[in-house]
Design a protein around this motif. Structure first.
Motif, PDB file in Angstrom:
ATOM      1  N   ILE A 139       5.413  -5.662  -3.459  1.00 42.36           N
ATOM      2  CA  ILE A 139       4.182  -4.946  -3.787  1.00 42.36           C
ATOM      3  C   ILE A 139       3.865  -3.988  -2.641  1.00 42.36           C
ATOM      4  O   ILE A 139       3.918  -4.364  -1.468  1.00 42.36           O
ATOM      5  N   ILE A 174       0.823  -1.195  -1.619  1.00 36.38           N
ATOM      6  CA  ILE A 174      -0.492  -0.621  -1.911  1.00 36.38           C
ATOM      7  C   ILE A 174      -0.800   0.402  -0.831  1.00 36.38           C
ATOM      8  O   ILE A 174      -0.741   0.093   0.365  1.00 36.38           O
ATOM      9  N   THR A 183      -8.765  -5.871  -6.535  1.00 34.84           N
ATOM     10  CA  THR A 183      -7.370  -5.613  -6.147  1.00 34.84           C
ATOM     11  C   THR A 183      -6.409  -6.270  -7.123  1.00 34.84           C
ATOM     12  O   THR A 183      -5.431  -5.650  -7.571  1.00 34.84           O
ATOM     13  N   LEU A 207      -3.627  -4.518  -9.631  1.00 32.55           N
ATOM     14  CA  LEU A 207      -2.225  -4.936  -9.580  1.00 32.55           C
ATOM     15  C   LEU A 207      -1.722  -5.397 -10.941  1.00 32.55           C
ATOM     16  O   LEU A 207      -0.565  -5.159 -11.301  1.00 32.55           O
ATOM     17  N   SER A 208      -2.606  -6.050 -11.699  1.00 33.59           N
ATOM     18  CA  SER A 208      -2.222  -6.613 -12.992  1.00 33.59           C
ATOM     19  C   SER A 208      -2.318  -5.602 -14.133  1.00 33.59           C
ATOM     20  O   SER A 208      -2.118  -5.981 -15.288  1.00 33.59           O
ATOM     21  N   VAL A 246      -0.296   2.104  -6.256  1.00 38.26           N
ATOM     22  CA  VAL A 246       0.135   0.706  -6.227  1.00 38.26           C
ATOM     23  C   VAL A 246       1.480   0.632  -6.915  1.00 38.26           C
ATOM     24  O   VAL A 246       1.625   1.097  -8.054  1.00 38.26           O
ATOM     25  N   VAL A 264       4.714  -2.013  -7.924  1.00 36.08           N
ATOM     26  CA  VAL A 264       5.202  -3.380  -8.070  1.00 36.08           C
ATOM     27  C   VAL A 264       6.706  -3.308  -8.295  1.00 36.08           C
ATOM     28  O   VAL A 264       7.153  -2.734  -9.301  1.00 36.08           O
ATOM     29  N   VAL A 319       1.869   1.200 -11.097  1.00 36.97           N
ATOM     30  CA  VAL A 319       1.093   0.404 -12.042  1.00 36.97           C
ATOM     31  C   VAL A 319       0.363   1.256 -13.076  1.00 36.97           C
ATOM     32  O   VAL A 319      -0.069   0.736 -14.114  1.00 36.97           O
ATOM     33  N   ILE A 354       0.927 -13.521  -9.668  1.00 33.02           N
ATOM     34  CA  ILE A 354      -0.396 -13.251  -9.097  1.00 33.02           C
ATOM     35  C   ILE A 354      -1.310 -14.389  -9.511  1.00 33.02           C
ATOM     36  O   ILE A 354      -1.530 -14.615 -10.704  1.00 33.02           O
TER      37      ILE A 354
END
Length: 327
Positions: A9, A11, A60, A64-65, A75, A77, A82, A172
């Motif tokens: 990850i 950021i 956050t 991320l999700s 961001v 992944v 994302v 996560i």
């Protein structure tokens, strides 16, 4: 980052601003939940995010999700953005938000896993095999009970099973042990620990013991920013915490040893007590960071004291946390 390691990850300068109206004729009110944070999570490790309520942890995690769009920043992944590659990112993630919601309460755990497995492209023989494997891995002996009859700990394990169905490389976990009794919380921590290094785990928690026990690296968030990030030891250095050294010496009474030590060592406090057999146990609080073992040993020996044992007492994460975010 160490040589040969990759980021799961990344950021960079992440910001999120929320807008709302108090009344339909009132001007918009803005609140900056994230102020431009930078984080990197190494593949195959456990990374924790801690902070007070409102610090930006959940925001956050939602970005991320792919559940929330960022206002600015980036961001990635496993190298995928994302926003532009949200579908690809979702396939790489297993997300555990926990709690009592997220399942059909009148269905059994097995029926829920079959349903949610079909949503992430796991079906047929593969789904059967995955449920069987997760039943053994997570001790899902209650799978044929209705979810509404399951305890909080059972539901948390079911959440984890749901997240692992499609074998994602990155997990996560949002406060995985929240609301669990001590036994269930310990079981959940053991399960999370067992997932690494096969999976990369990012978790948020208010339990500092849990973060210190599980995480390779930790980010401490404060008012939408990262106050510090690193290993627990690195966080203590960034917080400029004073460290302590404990030693057992032979060569005088507690009062005599205290006076002699204070004359040669730059310490903020000295605690001395009788350790029996003419020995004295010292606890020295040094100024600044660092271990101080070698310098302390040399100073004690130079004073004519025989050092029988000496060790560092590092600051715990709770002390570091309060130093970084305040009481």
């Amino acid at each position: 980052m160490r040589p040969g390691e990759t980021d799961a990850i990344e950021i960079h300068q992440l910001r999120r601003v929320f807008e709302r109206r108090v009344g339909w004729r009132a001007p918009r009110v803005t609140r900056e939940a994230l102020t431009g944070i930078d984080l990197r999570v190494r593949a195959g490790t456990t990374f924790g995010i801690v902070g007070r309520n409102g610090a930006g942890k959940t925001t956050t995690v939602k970005i991320l999700s792919t559940l929330l769009l960022p206002t600015s920043g980036s961001v990635r992944v496993a190298g995928h953005d994302v926003v532009r590659e949200a579908k690809r990112v979702r396939a790489l993630l297993g997300v555990v938000l926990g709690g009592d919601r997220g399942f059909y309460q009148r269905l059994t755990g097995r029926e829920n896993l079959r349903f949610f497995g079909s949503l992430v492209g796991v079906s047929g023989r593969r789904l059967h095999d995955r449920v069987a494997a997760l039943t053994e891995q997570l001790d899902l002996t209650f799978l044929d009970e209705r979810v509404e009859a399951c305890s909080r700990g059972m539901k948390q394990r079911l959440h984890l099973a749901r997240a692992l169905l499609h074998e994602p490389p990155i997990l996560i976990l949002d406060e995985p042990s929240l609301g669990l009794d001590p036994v269930a919380a310990a079981q959940m921590r053991a399960l999370v620990h067992s997932l690494v290094p096969r999976h990369t785990v990012l978790l948020t928690t208010h339990d500092l013991f849990e973060a210190e026990r599980l995480c390779d690296e930790i980010a401490v968030m404060r008012r939408g920013a990262v106050a510090a990030a690193g290993t627990p030891e690195e966080l203590a250095v960034q917080a400029d915490l004073r460290h302590r050294v404990s030693a057992v010496v032979d060569g005088g009474s507690p009062a005599e040893v205290t006076d002699r030590v204070r004359s040669v060592l730059d310490v903020t406090s000295i605690e001395a007590s009788d350790a029996g057999d003419g020995r004295v146990r010292l606890t020295l609080t040094h100024r600044g960071a660092g271990t101080g073992v070698q310098d302390t040993t040399a100073a004690l020996v130079a004073l004519g004291l025989r050092v029988e044992e000496i060790r560092v007492i590092p600051p715990d994460l709770e002390a570091t946390f309060f130093a970084l975010v305040g009481a």
